[in-house]
Design an enzyme around this catalytic site. Sequence first.
Site, short mmCIF file in Angstrom:
data_model
loop_
_atom_site.label_atom_id
_atom_site.label_comp_id
_atom_site.label_asym_id
_atom_site.label_seq_id
_atom_site.Cartn_x
_atom_site.Cartn_y
_atom_site.Cartn_z
N TYR A 267 22.61 29.26 -63.13
CA TYR A 267 21.21 29.16 -62.55
C TYR A 267 21.06 27.76 -62.24
O TYR A 267 20.88 26.91 -63.46
CB TYR A 267 20.34 29.61 -63.68
CG TYR A 267 20.27 31.29 -63.88
CD1 TYR A 267 21.27 32.03 -63.22
CD2 TYR A 267 19.84 31.78 -64.94
CE1 TYR A 267 21.31 33.43 -63.44
CE2 TYR A 267 19.86 33.21 -65.09
CZ TYR A 267 20.54 33.94 -64.65
OH TYR A 267 20.53 35.23 -64.88
N LYS B 48 3.75 43.52 -54.22
CA LYS B 48 3.31 42.51 -53.43
C LYS B 48 4.06 42.48 -51.89
O LYS B 48 3.39 42.03 -51.16
CB LYS B 48 3.49 41.11 -54.02
CG LYS B 48 4.78 40.68 -54.09
CD LYS B 48 4.88 39.15 -54.53
CE LYS B 48 6.23 38.66 -54.80
NZ LYS B 48 6.36 37.30 -55.51
#
Length: 314
Positions: free
Chosen positions: A53, A220
Amino acid sequence: MSHPTFPGTDRTFLPVNLGGNPFGWTADAEASFAVLDAFLAAGGSFVDTADMYSAWAEGHEGGESERIIGRWMAERGNRDEVLVATKVGKKPGRQGLARDTVMTALDESLDRLETDHVDLYYAHTDDDSVDIADQVATFDEVVRSGRARTIGLSNYAPDRLRAFLETAAEQGASVPTAIQPRYSLVSRADYERDLAPLVAEFGLAVFSYPALASGFLTGKYRTEEDFAGNARGGAARRYADAGGLAVVDVLVEVAQRHDVQPATVALGWVLAKGVTAPIASASRPEQLEPLLAATSLQLTEADVRELDEASSSF
């Protein structure tokens, strides 16, 4: 909701696993510290990251998330309060599960995390070029060295997962105590058909990802315009293309009945399915509230049935 016990310990924790993939990517160090501070203040303790990451971002090489988490723990002096999981096998330059790769990658992760051990160390993905017996020996060495308290597996095919578990038990080696599978309302079939039986058979803890489907299950994303200009919009779009908006419609209806946000219901459903703690991430502290609310949400049997039916094609 009762607090589960962390694998290999007698320590209980809030059943939300804070995903660290935004740290150093969609959240800079200041924002990441704010999220981590708020999570700990609210009773959370388990943080998940990986050595790769956020290698996918332009100009990144991996290790950005670990470095931020490590600096946060060092500056706050709170390592003993935090449960940390990281993963090996996918970072550019440290790919695969050969012994020397794992050992080097682990030392680098510990350096970035500014600690002498992690609480849970995952094989991020299987490496079929390495025999299962050799993988077992490597991860057993990791635990015996004290650099990881326990080990887990992520993204293993069911037959390879079973082979690892059985080989470790037969050899008296460290047996994985957890898996990190893909499982959410819009990613169900593989886990429920192939992995859930192994979880029950071997008593594994389950830390599922991405519990909110790259933000798709927050509600959303409802129109085409919602996907544009969002860092995770591309990942979320595939769920809409597969018919996932119908799932979101039901998710929103259930959320309205309980006066909570859709994200809370999405995590509550995963918890109702027996997951130990879903992995969910936040780039800003205010995004934590609906995630943490899932630990006190009581979905009814009817709620779960509606969500099951709406997501049955996934």
